[in-house]
Design an enzyme around this catalytic site. Structure first.
Site, short mmCIF file in Angstrom:
data_model
loop_
_atom_site.label_atom_id
_atom_site.label_comp_id
_atom_site.label_asym_id
_atom_site.label_seq_id
_atom_site.Cartn_x
_atom_site.Cartn_y
_atom_site.Cartn_z
N ASP A 342 36.18 31.14 36.06
CA ASP A 342 36.21 32.14 37.12
C ASP A 342 37.46 33.01 36.87
O ASP A 342 38.40 32.57 36.21
CB ASP A 342 36.30 31.44 38.47
CG ASP A 342 36.65 32.39 39.61
OD1 ASP A 342 35.94 33.39 39.77
OD2 ASP A 342 37.66 32.13 40.29
N ASP A 538 38.08 27.95 41.42
CA ASP A 538 38.94 27.57 42.55
C ASP A 538 38.32 27.87 43.91
O ASP A 538 38.83 27.41 44.92
CB ASP A 538 40.28 28.30 42.46
CG ASP A 538 40.14 29.77 42.81
OD1 ASP A 538 39.23 30.43 42.27
OD2 ASP A 538 40.93 30.25 43.64
N ASP A 542 32.46 29.24 43.61
CA ASP A 542 32.35 28.62 42.29
C ASP A 542 31.68 27.25 42.33
O ASP A 542 31.35 26.69 41.28
CB ASP A 542 33.75 28.44 41.67
CG ASP A 542 34.46 29.76 41.44
OD1 ASP A 542 33.80 30.71 41.02
OD2 ASP A 542 35.68 29.83 41.70
#
Length: 641
Positions: A342, A538, A542
C-alpha cells in the site's frame, strides 16, 4: 482475549514474596537443568568409584541419577501416552534406560537418562527464552487506574475501566488504557509499543496508548477502548499465538512420531530373538543389540529439529520489533516471489508535507506562507495541518484573520489586513488563472497537490504538498529487489502521484486508483502468477488484500483491523525489517533442513553400525543423544541478531 498470568513466569519475583515462593519460582524456571546436572554429577561420582571399588553403593548412585534426571521426562511421556493414547520419544528413552539397567549396564542407562534430560532442559530453555518477550510485555501492564467519577478520584483495577471513563495520569506513571487526552499536555515514552526511543509530545485531542509511560505532565485521558481491546493487549496476544502455533514441518514430524515409535518398538522386539536364529548370535548379544537399536533409532533429534529453531527465530524477531502470529508465517516468508505495498501510511508517512512554495514577482515565499497559515489556521483539513507545521518550523508569525469562510472540499477564504484572500484548489481560485500561474512560475507539480493563494482577482503564490516517502522505504525496496523478489505498489491515489512515488523508490510496478476490492483482485492475480505473495498495508481498506495474500504484513501504527488481519506486524514501522525478516526466515528454514538431514543421517549410520555389531551402547547413547543436543544448539543460533 486476556492471557492468564499463571501461564507465564514474571521476569522478577514480587519483592513482597517470601523466600519459599521465590525458591519455588526459581525451581520452576531452572528445575530441569538443575536435575540434569545433578544426575551428571552422580554419574561422574559413580563412574569414578567404579574404578577403585565395586558394590551396591555404585548402583545406588546410578539409580539416584536415573530418578533425579529421568523423573520429569518419564512422567511427561507416560502422561502423554495415557492422555493421547499415542506413543512418544520419552517412552522409548524410558524403556531403553530400564532395559540397559536390567542387563547390567547401569552406567550406560544413567548416561542415556542424563543426556536425554540435558537435551530436554535445553529445549525448555529455548521456549522460556521465547516467552521472555511476553513476560517482559506483561510486566508493563498497569494494574490500577485513577478514574474521575462524580468529581472524585477513585482507584480501580485497570481491567475494569469502561469506554468513556476519564482517568488521571501523573508523571512517571504507566497509562492504563488507550484513550484521548482531554486535559493537559505531556510527553510520552512509547518505546514499549512502537520501539521509538524519543519521547512523543501529547496535547488535547491526541491519542495515547496503554502501557506507555507518561513522562512529565499531568493529563486527563478519556478511555476509548476496553482493556482487552487495547493495542498493547493485542500485541501480547500476537506473541502468545506465535509461541503456540507450530509450523508445518513440526506438525508433520508429530504426526509421524507415533507410527515411527511403534515401528521402533516392533523392530526392537523382533531383534531380541530373530538374529539368534538367523545369524547365530548369542542371546546376550541379541538382547544387547535390541536395546542399542531402541536407543539409536529413537527420533529425538528429528523431533527437536524444528521448534527450538522456530522459537529462537520468533524471539529474535520480537527483539527487532517484528511480531509473528505463528511459525507457519515466519516459514512462509522465505518462499515469497512478490510483495505488494500500500502507499499511504506504508511507503509514505501518511501525512502531506509542504515541499515547495512559489511566489509571483513582488511577493516572497515567507509572505505567501504567512498569509496562507493565518487563514488555514482555522481549518481542520490535513492540508491545512501541513501548512501550519511548515509555518511553525519556519517560525512564521500569524496575522489576524477575519470573516473566515470554509468551503469543504474546495478551499478557505478570509480577510487579512483588510484584504480578501482565497486559498484552495484550482477550481476554487479559478482554473484558467491557476493554469496561467503554473505556466509562468517554476513549480514542480508532478505527483503533488497544489494549493493556490489568491488576492482579490490575482493568484500571488502557491504551495505544493505531497505525502512524503518514508526515509527507510527506498532502502527496503532496494534490498527486496536485490533479493530477487518483485515489488508492486497498490494505491488509491492518482496515476501521476503513483508514478512519481514508484519512480522515486524504485518499485517495479504499480496500480493507481485502486479501491479495496480492486487491491484484492490484484493480489489474486499476483498469487496466480507468483504463487507466494505478501501484502504490506496499514489501513482498514487494506484488510481484504492482507487476508488474501499468502503472508499479510501490517505496520504497527496501522488500524486495529489491519493488525488483526495480518500474519506479521512491523511494530517499529521500519520497512527495512521486511527484508531483514525474509533473511531470518531463510536462515531458519536452512537450519531446520540442516537439523533434519543431520538427525536422519545419524540414525541411519547408528542403526547400520549396530547391525554390523560395531556399536556399543555407550557410543550409541552418546551418538544419538549428542545429535539431539547438537540440533538444539544449532537452532539456538537464531537467537543472535
Amino acid at each position: 482475549m486476556g492471557i492468564p498470568e499463571q501461564q507465564f513466569m514474571k521476569m522478577t519475583p514480587d519483592p513482597s514474596a517470601d523466600k519459599k515462593t521465590r525458591w519455588k519460582e526459581q525451581f520452576q524456571k531452572h528445575g530441569e537443568m538443575v536435575a540434569a546436572l545433578v544426575a551428571g554429577v552422580l554419574i561422574l561420582i559413580g563412574w569414578g568409584l567404579s574404578i577403585v571399588m565395586s558394590g551396591p553403593v555404585i548402583n545406588i548412585l546410578f539409580i539416584a541419577a536415573f530418578v533425579i534426571g529421568g523423573f520429569a521426562k518419564a512422567k511427561e511421556g507416560i502422561e502423554e501416552t495415557i492422555k493421547d493414547k499415542t506413543l512418544n520419544v520419552e517412552l522409548l528413552m524410558f524403556l531403553a534406560a530400564i532395559g540397559a539397567a536390567i542387563i547390567g549396564y547401569w552406567l550406560e542407562g544413567a548416561v542415556l537418562i542424563f543426556i536425554f534430560a540435558l537435551s530436554g532442559a535445553l529445549e525448555t530453555y529455548t521456549m522460556n527464552k521465547s516467552k521472555n518477550e511476553l513476560s517482559a510485555l506483561m510486566s508493563l501492564q498497569p494494574e490500577t487506574a485513577r478514574v474521575l467519577r462524580n468529581g472524585k478520584e477513585e482507584s480501580i483495577l485497570a481491567k475494569d475501566l469502561e469506554i468513556g471513563d476519564t482517568i488521571l495520569v501523573k508523571p512517571g506513571e504507566l497509562i492504563p488504557a488507550d484513550g484521548v487526552v482531554v486535559k493537559g499536555k505531556t510527553s510520552v515514552n512509547e518505546s514499549a509499543i512502537t520501539g521509538e526511543s524519543m519521547p512523543v509530545g501529547k496535547k488535547e485531542h491526541e491519542e495515547v496508548l496503554a502501557s506507555t509511560v507518561n513522562l512529565d505532565g499531568v493529563v486527563h485521558v478519556k478511555v476509548s477502548k476496553t482493556n482487552e481491546n487495547t493495542l498493547f493487549q493485542k500485541i501480547i496476544t500476537l506473541v502468545q499465538n506465535a509461541q503456540e502455533e507450530k509450523p508445518p514441518a513440526h506438525l508433520f514430524i508429530e504426526r509421524l512420531e507415533n507410527a515411527y515409535v511403534m515401528v521402533v518398538l516392533i523392530g526392537s522386539g523382533l531383534m531380541m530373538f530373530l538374529p539368534h536364529y538367523l545369524f547365530g548370535w548369542s542371546w546376550n548379544e541379541t538382547i544387547y543389540r535390541a536395546l542399542v537399536l531402541l536407543v539409536v533409532a529413537s527420533p529425538c533429534a528429528l523431533v527437536a529439529s524444528t521448534m527450538p529453531a522456530v522459537l529462537s527465530a520468533i524471539s529474535n524477531g520480537s527483539r527487532q520489533g517484528v511480531l509473528f502470529k505463528g511459525g507457519v508465517h515466519l516459514e512462509g516468508l522465505a518462499k515469497l516471489s512478490a510483495i505488494a505495498f500500500d502507499k499511504t501510511g506504508t511507503l509514505t508517512i501518511g501525512k502531506p508535507e509542504v515541499t515547495n512554495i512559489v511566489a509571483r514577482d513582488g511577493w516572497d515565499q515567507d509572505k505567501i506562507l504567512q498569509i496562507a497559515v493565518s487563514i488555514e489556521h482555522y481549518s481542520n483539513h490535513p492540508l491545512a495541518s501541513a501548512i501550519i507545521r511548515r509555518a511553525k518550523k519556519a517560525e512564521i508569525p500569524l496575522l489576524e484573520a477575519e470573516d473566515i469562510k470554509d468551503v469543504p472540499g474546495w478551499g478557505i477564504e478570509g480577510t487579512v489586513n483588510g484584504v480578501r484572500y482565497q486559498i484552495g484548489k484550482a477550481d476554487f481560485v479559478g482554473k484558467e488563472a491557476a493554469k496561467e500561474f503554473l505556466t509562468t512560475t517554476p513549480l514542480e507539480a508532478i505527483g503533488k497537490t497544489i494549493v493556490f493563494v489568491k488576492k482579490d482577482r490575482e493568484i500571488i503564490g502557491a504551495l505544493a504538498l505531497r505525502d512524503i516517502v518514508r526515509s527507510d522505504a527506498k532502502e527496503a525496496i532496494s534490498a527486496i529487489n536485490a533479493a530477487g523478489i518483485d515489488t508492486f505498489m497498490l494505491t488509491g491515489d492518482s496515476e501521476e502521484t503513483a508514478r512519481e512515488i514508484a519512480h522515486e523508490i524504485d518499485v517495479k510496478q504499480y496500480k493507481a486508483e485502486c479501491l479495496p476490492d480492486e487491491k484484492l483482485e490484484e493480489i489474486k492475480k499476483l498469487t496466480k502468477k507468483y504463487r507466494w505473495v505478501a501484502m504490506v498495508g496499514d489501513g482498514t481498506n487494506d484488510t481484504p488484500a492482507l487476508a488474501m495474500a499468502n503472508v499479510g504484513i501490517a505496520m504497527g501504527a496501522g488500524t486495529d483491523a489491519a493488525l488483526e488481519t495480518a500474519d506479521v506486524v512491523i511494530m517499529k514501522n521500519d520497512l527495512r525489517q521486511i527484508p531483514n525478516t525474509i533473511r531470518l526466515s531463510k536462515r531458519m528454514n536452512r537450519i531446520v533442513k540442516q537439523n533434519m538431514v543431520f538427525s536422519v543421517a545419524v540414525i541411519v549410520v547408528l542403526i547400520a553400525a549396530n547391525f554390523m555389531q560395531d556399536l556399543s551402547l555407550p557410543l550409541g547413547v552418546i551418538g544419538h543423544e549428542g545429535s539431539t543436543i547438537l540440533v538444539i544448539m544449532n537452532g539456538l543460533r537464531l537467537l543472535r541478531g
